[in-house]
Design an enzyme around this catalytic site. Structure first.
Site, PDB file in Angstrom:
ATOM      1  N   ALA A 232     -26.571 -13.279 -13.090  1.00  0.00           N
ATOM      2  CA  ALA A 232     -25.785 -13.158 -14.643  1.00  0.00           C
ATOM      3  C   ALA A 232     -25.177 -14.141 -14.752  1.00  0.00           C
ATOM      4  O   ALA A 232     -25.333 -15.346 -14.718  1.00  0.00           O
ATOM      5  CB  ALA A 232     -25.231 -12.110 -14.567  1.00  0.00           C
ATOM      6  N   ARG A 233     -23.704 -13.990 -14.337  1.00  0.00           N
ATOM      7  CA  ARG A 233     -22.433 -14.704 -13.813  1.00  0.00           C
ATOM      8  C   ARG A 233     -22.474 -14.608 -13.064  1.00  0.00           C
ATOM      9  O   ARG A 233     -21.670 -13.691 -11.805  1.00  0.00           O
ATOM     10  CB  ARG A 233     -21.114 -14.515 -14.756  1.00  0.00           C
ATOM     11  CG  ARG A 233     -22.275 -14.738 -16.596  1.00  0.00           C
ATOM     12  CD  ARG A 233     -22.640 -16.592 -16.181  1.00  0.00           C
ATOM     13  NE  ARG A 233     -22.867 -17.211 -18.431  1.00  0.00           N
ATOM     14  CZ  ARG A 233     -24.147 -17.626 -18.169  1.00  0.00           C
ATOM     15  NH1 ARG A 233     -24.969 -17.129 -17.551  1.00  0.00           N
ATOM     16  NH2 ARG A 233     -24.448 -18.609 -19.161  1.00  0.00           N
ATOM     17  N   ASP A 257     -28.678 -15.852  -8.383  1.00  0.00           N
ATOM     18  CA  ASP A 257     -29.004 -16.759  -8.553  1.00  0.00           C
ATOM     19  C   ASP A 257     -28.617 -17.370  -9.273  1.00  0.00           C
ATOM     20  O   ASP A 257     -28.566 -18.783 -10.106  1.00  0.00           O
ATOM     21  CB  ASP A 257     -30.311 -16.534 -10.020  1.00  0.00           C
ATOM     22  CG  ASP A 257     -31.118 -17.431 -10.850  1.00  0.00           C
ATOM     23  OD1 ASP A 257     -31.456 -18.114  -9.824  1.00  0.00           O
ATOM     24  OD2 ASP A 257     -31.236 -17.622 -11.272  1.00  0.00           O
ATOM     25  N   GLU A 262     -22.564 -25.658  -9.828  1.00  0.00           N
ATOM     26  CA  GLU A 262     -23.860 -25.940  -9.978  1.00  0.00           C
ATOM     27  C   GLU A 262     -24.000 -27.359  -9.853  1.00  0.00           C
ATOM     28  O   GLU A 262     -24.215 -28.584 -10.038  1.00  0.00           O
ATOM     29  CB  GLU A 262     -24.941 -25.358 -10.581  1.00  0.00           C
ATOM     30  CG  GLU A 262     -24.508 -23.877 -10.564  1.00  0.00           C
ATOM     31  CD  GLU A 262     -25.713 -22.909 -11.967  1.00  0.00           C
ATOM     32  OE1 GLU A 262     -26.048 -23.728 -13.049  1.00  0.00           O
ATOM     33  OE2 GLU A 262     -25.504 -21.876 -12.212  1.00  0.00           O
ATOM     34  N   HIS A 280     -30.169 -20.813  -9.675  1.00  0.00           N
ATOM     35  CA  HIS A 280     -30.339 -20.479 -11.390  1.00  0.00           C
ATOM     36  C   HIS A 280     -31.554 -20.771 -12.076  1.00  0.00           C
ATOM     37  O   HIS A 280     -31.903 -21.389 -13.455  1.00  0.00           O
ATOM     38  CB  HIS A 280     -29.260 -21.350 -12.110  1.00  0.00           C
ATOM     39  CG  HIS A 280     -28.565 -20.966 -13.192  1.00  0.00           C
ATOM     40  ND1 HIS A 280     -27.436 -21.043 -13.900  1.00  0.00           N
ATOM     41  CD2 HIS A 280     -29.214 -20.367 -13.992  1.00  0.00           C
ATOM     42  CE1 HIS A 280     -26.800 -20.115 -15.120  1.00  0.00           C
ATOM     43  NE2 HIS A 280     -28.028 -19.812 -15.305  1.00  0.00           N
ATOM     44  N   GLY A 282     -33.454 -18.509 -13.044  1.00  0.00           N
ATOM     45  CA  GLY A 282     -34.220 -16.839 -13.744  1.00  0.00           C
ATOM     46  C   GLY A 282     -34.434 -17.474 -14.972  1.00  0.00           C
ATOM     47  O   GLY A 282     -36.248 -16.353 -16.042  1.00  0.00           O
TER      48      GLY A 282
END
Length: 306
Positions: A232-233, A257, A262, A280, A282
């Site tokens: 999520a975060r 993730d 980033e 990241h 997902g």
């Protein structure tokens, strides 16, 4: 209709996507501030002012960029989260913010379950050692009969629940606005404290709040050796407390993730041998990218052309 539209998601700005042609065929000019990477604020300040639309990713969209972008009418996310956008300033500037609701739910849900199973069987750890010529094993656990705690039972969380139930798990979920009609066999809603306390694995599928959900106090209430999955975060987890919990064995594995930046800077947490990392990814499936891009494009046209 003419005008410029900024395109910033990495999955689109580098490789493009057929759905973007729906914009160019209508006369719009596409602008790519940072092809193939997450744009910086300077990249956005150079490219977005003068645009009428913005197909946006997870990059921070702050007040400085929004106030410099007079004439911008719509920001269309290729996902659900909008916590990266200064929504009050966007509203004050008259900028509509649209989301691709549910478009990447399946991709994120499948990755969350993949990370959980990889953690249960120590797949990345085993793979790394075998590649290094080191024959070692860590004792794993099976999913069947275990309890999965889901924090956030929206479109993603509900799909995670369905997959976990099919694996024979028990599932307990927390959501501040529970969907009463979602009640499959083996699933129940519970307060957040109970979800954290009873789960063998906890997966996060909610927006961040003022404080991390997983901090030193809440981690201490969880089962020893719990698996934590975060797609999520990054702000949902307090890094210092998580590192301490991994070192002590209170948390068995963290699979994440998402990151504060980033790509992320090196850290003791990310280097820990009980942490599984994915970039990241997902919603980065063929199907999710297709759904999210088409929905985001349609939302731009809906606002600009009615």
């Amino acid at each position: 209709m003419t005008g410029k539209i900024a395109v910033t998601p990495r999955s689109l700005s580098g490789a493009g996507h057929p759905a973007l042609s729906l914009l160019t065929k209508r006369g719009y000019e596409l602008v790519f501030p940072a092809p193939g990477k997450t744009p910086s604020e300077d990249d956005l300040l150079r490219a977005v002012p003068g645009c009428v639309g913005w197909l946006a990713g997870v990059e921070p969209i702050g007040a400085r960029v929004l106030r410099a972008s007079e004439g911008l009418r719509v920001i269309s996310r290729n996902g659900v989260g909008v916590d990266n956008i200064d929504l009050p300033v966007a509203a004050a500037q008259g900028v509509r913010v649209e989301r691709a609701m549910g478009a990447n739910a399946r991709g994120v849900a499948e990755l969350a379950v993949t990370l959980m199973l990889s953690a249960f069987r120590h797949v990345p750890w085993s793979d790394a050692r075998l590649h290094g010529g080191d024959w070692q094993r860590r004792l794993g656990i099976e999913a069947e009969g275990r309890t999965l705690g889901i924090v956030g039972c929206g479109a993603i969380g509900r799909q995670v629940a369905e997959i976990a139930l099919a694996l024979g798990m028990k599932v307990v979920g927390y959501d501040p606005f529970p969907l009463a009609g979602f009640a499959p066999d083996g699933f129940r809603y519970a307060p957040l404290a109970e979800v954290l306390a009873v789960a063998d694995a906890v997966t996060l599928h909610c927006p961040p709040g003022a404080e991390p959900i997983l901090n030193a106090a809440s981690l201490a209430t969880m089962k020893r050796g719990v698996t934590v999955i975060n797609t999520a975060r990054a702000e949902l987890v307090e890094d210092t407390a998580m590192l301490a919990a991994l070192d002590s064995g209170q948390v068995g594995v963290l699979a994440t993730d998402v990151f504060h930046a980033e790509p992320p800077a090196p850290s003791a947490l990310l280097a820990h041998d009980r942490v599984i990392l994915t970039p990241h990814a997902g919603g980065f499936t063929e199907e999710s990218v297709d759904r999210a891009t088409r929905t985001a494009v349609e939302n731009i046209l809906k606002v600009l052309e009615g």
